[in-house]
Design an enzyme around this catalytic site. Sequence first.
Site, PDB file in Angstrom:
ATOM      1  CD  GLU A 161      -3.013  -1.264   0.405  1.00 22.74           C
ATOM      2  OE1 GLU A 161      -3.174  -0.332  -0.401  1.00 22.74           O
ATOM      3  OE2 GLU A 161      -3.722  -2.277   0.445  1.00 22.74           O
TER       4      GLU A 161
HETATM    5  C1  LIG Z   1       3.130  -9.807  -0.015  1.00 24.60           C
HETATM    6  C2  LIG Z   1       2.941  -8.694  -0.996  1.00 24.60           C
HETATM    7  C3  LIG Z   1       1.682  -8.457  -1.514  1.00 24.60           C
HETATM    8  C4  LIG Z   1       1.497  -7.451  -2.468  1.00 24.60           C
HETATM    9  N1  LIG Z   1       0.259  -7.305  -3.047  1.00 24.60           N
HETATM   10  C5  LIG Z   1       0.147  -6.477  -4.141  1.00 24.60           C
HETATM   11  C6  LIG Z   1      -1.059  -6.458  -4.901  1.00 24.60           C
HETATM   12  O1  LIG Z   1      -2.059  -7.153  -4.588  1.00 24.60           O
HETATM   13  N2  LIG Z   1      -1.105  -5.670  -6.004  1.00 24.60           N
HETATM   14  C7  LIG Z   1      -0.060  -4.890  -6.390  1.00 24.60           C
HETATM   15  O2  LIG Z   1      -0.169  -4.200  -7.403  1.00 24.60           O
HETATM   16  N3  LIG Z   1       1.099  -4.881  -5.682  1.00 24.60           N
HETATM   17  C8  LIG Z   1       1.230  -5.658  -4.577  1.00 24.60           C
HETATM   18  N4  LIG Z   1       2.411  -5.685  -3.864  1.00 24.60           N
HETATM   19  C9  LIG Z   1       3.521  -4.843  -4.296  1.00 24.60           C
HETATM   20  C10 LIG Z   1       3.838  -3.735  -3.318  1.00 24.60           C
HETATM   21  O3  LIG Z   1       2.849  -2.753  -3.369  1.00 24.60           O
HETATM   22  C11 LIG Z   1       5.239  -3.212  -3.683  1.00 24.60           C
HETATM   23  O4  LIG Z   1       6.148  -4.219  -3.272  1.00 24.60           O
HETATM   24  C12 LIG Z   1       5.563  -1.904  -3.029  1.00 24.60           C
HETATM   25  O5  LIG Z   1       4.784  -0.880  -3.587  1.00 24.60           O
HETATM   26  C13 LIG Z   1       7.041  -1.531  -3.185  1.00 24.60           C
HETATM   27  O6  LIG Z   1       7.492  -1.677  -4.479  1.00 24.60           O
HETATM   28  P1  LIG Z   1       8.840  -2.511  -4.759  1.00 24.60           P
HETATM   29  O7  LIG Z   1       8.695  -3.804  -4.074  1.00 24.60           O
HETATM   30  O8  LIG Z   1       9.093  -2.508  -6.206  1.00 24.60           O
HETATM   31  O9  LIG Z   1       9.961  -1.692  -3.998  1.00 24.60           O
HETATM   32  P2  LIG Z   1      10.807  -0.484  -4.602  1.00 24.60           P
HETATM   33  O10 LIG Z   1       9.890   0.549  -5.150  1.00 24.60           O
HETATM   34  O11 LIG Z   1      11.877  -1.009  -5.471  1.00 24.60           O
HETATM   35  O12 LIG Z   1      11.456   0.097  -3.278  1.00 24.60           O
HETATM   36  C14 LIG Z   1      12.671  -0.375  -2.700  1.00 24.60           C
HETATM   37  C15 LIG Z   1      13.063   0.569  -1.562  1.00 24.60           C
HETATM   38  O13 LIG Z   1      13.310   1.876  -2.103  1.00 24.60           O
HETATM   39  C16 LIG Z   1      12.472   2.828  -1.478  1.00 24.60           C
HETATM   40  N5  LIG Z   1      12.080   3.838  -2.448  1.00 24.60           N
HETATM   41  C17 LIG Z   1      11.555   3.649  -3.682  1.00 24.60           C
HETATM   42  N6  LIG Z   1      11.302   4.821  -4.272  1.00 24.60           N
HETATM   43  C18 LIG Z   1      11.662   5.779  -3.401  1.00 24.60           C
HETATM   44  C19 LIG Z   1      11.643   7.212  -3.416  1.00 24.60           C
HETATM   45  N7  LIG Z   1      11.148   7.904  -4.434  1.00 24.60           N
HETATM   46  N8  LIG Z   1      12.115   7.855  -2.335  1.00 24.60           N
HETATM   47  C20 LIG Z   1      12.579   7.188  -1.280  1.00 24.60           C
HETATM   48  N9  LIG Z   1      12.622   5.859  -1.198  1.00 24.60           N
HETATM   49  C21 LIG Z   1      12.165   5.153  -2.235  1.00 24.60           C
HETATM   50  C22 LIG Z   1      11.294   2.025  -0.969  1.00 24.60           C
HETATM   51  O14 LIG Z   1      10.628   2.682   0.099  1.00 24.60           O
HETATM   52  C23 LIG Z   1      11.958   0.736  -0.532  1.00 24.60           C
HETATM   53  O15 LIG Z   1      12.516   0.901   0.736  1.00 24.60           O
HETATM   54  C24 LIG Z   1       2.598  -6.644  -2.865  1.00 24.60           C
HETATM   55  C25 LIG Z   1       3.854  -6.867  -2.308  1.00 24.60           C
HETATM   56  C26 LIG Z   1       4.040  -7.881  -1.407  1.00 24.60           C
HETATM   57  C27 LIG Z   1       5.421  -8.109  -0.866  1.00 24.60           C
END
Ligand SMILES: Cc1cc2nc3c(=O)[nH]c(=O)nc-3n(C[C@H](O)[C@H](O)[C@H](O)COP(=O)(O)OP(=O)(O)OC[C@H]3O[C@@H](n4cnc5c(N)ncnc54)[C@H](O)[C@@H]3O)c2cc1C
Length: 594
Positions: free
Chosen positions: A404
């Site tokens: 979220e």
């Molecule tokens: C169990 C699980 C269920 C999920 N369910 C869904 C679902 O139903 N539908 C769906 O669409 N998605 C879902 N997700 C995805 C989830 O919303 C994303 O994992 C999340 O938004 C983070 O994206 P990412 O994993 O690519 O991390 P990244 O965006 O790669 O982030 C990596 C790190 O960098 C930081 N970061 C990234 N950008 C910035 C910035 N601009 N400034 C500062 N810090 C930053 C982040 O906070 C994090 O610490 C799910 C994930 C999990 C693990």
Amino acid sequence: MENRKVLKSGEFLVDEIQANDIFIPEQFDEEQKMIAQTIQDFLDTELYPNIDQIDSPDINLMKSTLKKAGELGLMGISIPEEYGGFGQSFVTQMLAAETIGAGHSFSVAFMAHTGIGTLPIMYYGNEDQRQKYVTRLATGDLIGAYCLTEPGAGSDANSGKTSATLSEDGKHYILNGQKMWITNANFADTQVVFAKIDKDRVLSTFIVERIFPGVVINPDEHKMGIKGSSTAQIFYNDVKVPVENLIGNRGEGFRIALSILHMGRIKLGANVLGASKKSINDSVKYANERKQFNVLISTFGTIKHKLAEQVIKTFALECAIYRLSKDIDDQIELNKATGMDKGKASVEGISHYAVEAAILKVYGSEVLDFVIDEAVQIHGGMGYSAEMAVERGYRDSRINRIFEGTNEINRLLVVDTAMKRAMKGDFDLFGKANALAADLDAIKDNKKPDESYFEEKYRIIKNYKNLILVVIQGALKHFDKKLILEQEVLNNLADMIMEVYIAESMALRIQKMETLKGIDPTGIYRSMLDVFIYDASDKIRKPAWDAINSFATDGMQGSYKKVIETLSNVNGIDVKEARRKVAEKLIEDNCYKF
Ligand SMILES: Cc1cc2nc3c(=O)[nH]c(=O)nc-3n(C[C@H](O)[C@H](O)[C@H](O)COP(=O)(O)OP(=O)(O)OC[C@H]3O[C@@H](n4cnc5c(N)ncnc54)[C@H](O)[C@@H]3O)c2cc1C
């Protein structure tokens, strides 16, 4: 609608309301309590006895448990009656989300279905889409999923590469791409999929049925926690999506995605509240059974401190949750009164409170992490055993800081959204900040000799707010438009803003409780408030000083330091006794009854 003062999103930074203006959990009516009890009974009979099987790789039990929840009507709480639901208020939806939140992986599957999997169609879909899909999602006949994240597009959600191209006959969009981390992936019948039409800069939203040829779902991921929830990658290989399955307008997808996430964040705040209360119950029950040194461990001051902190943080979160929920209900009613369609009125009402949504998500998920971590610690070695509920709770909690919108992204949103709303003219943040900063040396703590208990608390909270304004003004003056690049400073501000919103919500609730029930003779609630406001001083002082040191010149540091001392000043109180009082009530009740 009652006649009460309601603030706009973020306006709490510069304005105050009275205790009578907020909704508090003590005002739940019988119907609301009955809905919560029905959900609790469902967890007690259908979920907890089967939790090990539900958390196994076999997804069938999760699916059938979701269906049972649907048969009981639990999936229709947020859906208007004309689409097969019960059209409950936002406050009731939040109470339901709180109760279900104690349901480990089931809670994640249920919330993904009822929230992000269903509501984009309810809020933005047309009548045909609502009749075709929402009516069946509301009963659990269909299970839904929400597909935004891609391997290369996580926090930067608009950067997805999934594409949709109109077929030559104009009847279908041909979908190609890949989504990942999709909750409910392996059993959801419908997927709300975000993709870019042709070479659009922004996303559009589609309803994709799992049975459409070309939809390929990977096996589930192996996860740290919430093991019963299905999470998988989904591939779209030339999937023909009927044109009538486009939700809203072309290019409206990013707006839909964001507003649904606002809703998801607020409800996540309620989920983690329920999970925190369950962790406290597990903690106190164990502490009241386990003996060491010939006495129950609940008699030790150290354990009492932990139990009290769990309760105070959880109670404080609850105050903010229901304060905001009622504000949203009123905003929804105002929207409806302008003739807005029910779905639009709801989503606009929720999205209006974007600052507070981000606060509840971050603050709540971090409260739960604290509470469950201490729950494990109270269990000692047993806390590390997979036999204990707290071990599962510990693993399940961690995801809440990631999905979220990560807590990092949401912290940035707290500040960014508040500033944008102020710039738009929703409230006067900058004028007040400039007025304060015009003469830093003149800033006083405004303490009065004969102030009442609550006058003192509100004065301190107002001082905390003024300190935030001073930091915002200094940071903007120094960094100007580049402040957005100074994420560390924005994080400092977010931490201060969150603390203030929660502290104020707590003071307002406790004052209102006293007007409804009379002053609590045991002083438990005032003790909780005393501890919270006292602790908030340090939690506000440190980020304020960190932020100020990133921009204050040598000549200004002294003035700023004095301002911090003045505006974060609190009287010394015996927090040890205050916490003991709270812990002893918990220990006596042997469960969370606050
Ligand atoms: C169990 C699980 C269920 C999920 N369910 C869904 C679902 O139903 N539908 C769906 O669409 N998605 C879902 N997700 C995805 C989830 O919303 C994303 O994992 C999340 O938004 C983070 O994206 P990412 O994993 O690519 O991390 P990244 O965006 O790669 O982030 C990596 C790190 O960098 C930081 N970061 C990234 N950008 C910035 C910035 N601009 N400034 C500062 N810090 C930053 C982040 O906070 C994090 O610490 C799910 C994930 C999990 C693990």
